[in-house]
Scaffold this active site. Structure first.
Site, PDB file in Angstrom:
ATOM      1  N   GLU A  13       0.800  -1.213   0.000  1.00 41.09           N
ATOM      2  CA  GLU A  13       0.000   0.000   0.000  1.00 41.09           C
ATOM      3  C   GLU A  13       0.841   1.276   0.000  1.00 41.09           C
ATOM      4  OE1 GLU A  13      -3.750  -2.051   2.417  1.00 41.09           O
ATOM      5  OE2 GLU A  13      -2.356  -0.746   3.473  1.00 41.09           O
ATOM      6  N   GLU A 177      -7.695  -1.062  10.668  1.00 42.95           N
ATOM      7  CA  GLU A 177      -6.820  -0.021  11.220  1.00 42.95           C
ATOM      8  C   GLU A 177      -7.462   1.352  11.415  1.00 42.95           C
ATOM      9  OE1 GLU A 177      -4.746  -3.202   9.414  1.00 42.95           O
ATOM     10  OE2 GLU A 177      -5.759  -1.645   8.228  1.00 42.95           O
ATOM     11  N   ASP A 200     -13.051  -6.533  -1.595  1.00 45.40           N
ATOM     12  CA  ASP A 200     -13.945  -7.691  -1.493  1.00 45.40           C
ATOM     13  C   ASP A 200     -15.264  -7.233  -0.873  1.00 45.40           C
ATOM     14  OD1 ASP A 200     -13.880  -8.403   1.626  1.00 45.40           O
ATOM     15  OD2 ASP A 200     -11.834  -7.894   1.024  1.00 45.40           O
TER      16      ASP A 200
END
Length: 232
Positions: A13, A177, A200
């Protein structure tokens, strides 16, 4: 110059963003590498926090104490909690909350940490509005939503758990997070925003969809964050 902290949970990321930085210095603390430099003309500190709320909270506190950041942006991926939010789309946080905190026996609502004055942590309106306008420009092929992000130390991959989180939080997406970063930012008085690309549907198909769409989702967030730095 203001300094913006950019947190990603996984190396995938933040790796592409780090490659685009200039004037880079690196500080290692708490097992995390903090890359300070320039991105899109903006002074930033980019860091991989590691997965989960504890890692994310520690990371945010280091950004506050050591780098004295003026804002925190958390970028990453999440599972959709709404039918209309599809894989690849982006959710910008209006606020965050923890779906796995439950102290109802003491009279608190689901998600409220005992003896805290709130169960949700409002995100910064200016950061969100900037992200919204930039996302529409640089990611025109996807939808962008504004809504609550629910966090917990759990990869949600079954319909029953998903429905429970929806009922308890009314969130748009779920991940591991954002609310910890929101809580740390709230306690330190730092503006923040969580940016989540959908990898998803947070249901029984999640274990198949997540690896298939992870890279596509990350591409959208990287594109947004890089161009957002130019706009701030």
């Amino acid at each position: 110059m203001n300094t913006i902290g950019i947190i990603g949970a996984m190396e995938e990321e933040v790796a592409i963003l780090k490659e685009k930085m200039s004037e880079v210095t690196v500080l290692e603390k708490a097992g995390m590498e903090f890359f300070k430099g320039i991105l899109g003309g903006q002074q930033v500190v980019i860091v991989r926090s590691g997965i989960g709320k504890v890692n994310a909270g520690i990371c945010t506190q280091i950004l506050a104490d050591v780098f004295q950041v003026n804002a925190v942006i958390n970028t990453g991926i999440a599972g959709s909690l709404k039918v209309e939010i599809n894989i690849g789309d982006i959710v910008l946080s209006t606020d965050t909350m923890q779906h796995d905190v439950d102290a109802r026996e003491f009279g608190y609502e689901i998600g409220q940490v005992p003896r805290m004055d709130t169960r949700t942590f409002p995100a910064d309106d200016r950061l969100r509005e900037t992200a919204l306008q930039v996302c529409r420009k640089v990611n025109p092929e996807i939808q962008v939503f504004e809504g609550r992000v629910a966090s917990g130390d759990q990869f949600v991959a079954d319909k029953e758990t998903k429905e429970k989180i929806i009922a308890n939080t009314q969130a748009y997406c779920t991940e591991m997070e954002g609310a910890a970063i929101g809580q740390a930012a709230y306690l330190n008085g730092i503006p923040y925003l969580v940016i989540r690309a959908i990898s998803d549907k947070a249901d029984d198909s999640a274990h198949m969809d997540y690896p298939a769409f992870e890279k596509e989702a990350i591409r959208h967030t990287v594109n947004l964050v890089e161009n957002m730095m130019k706009a701030l």
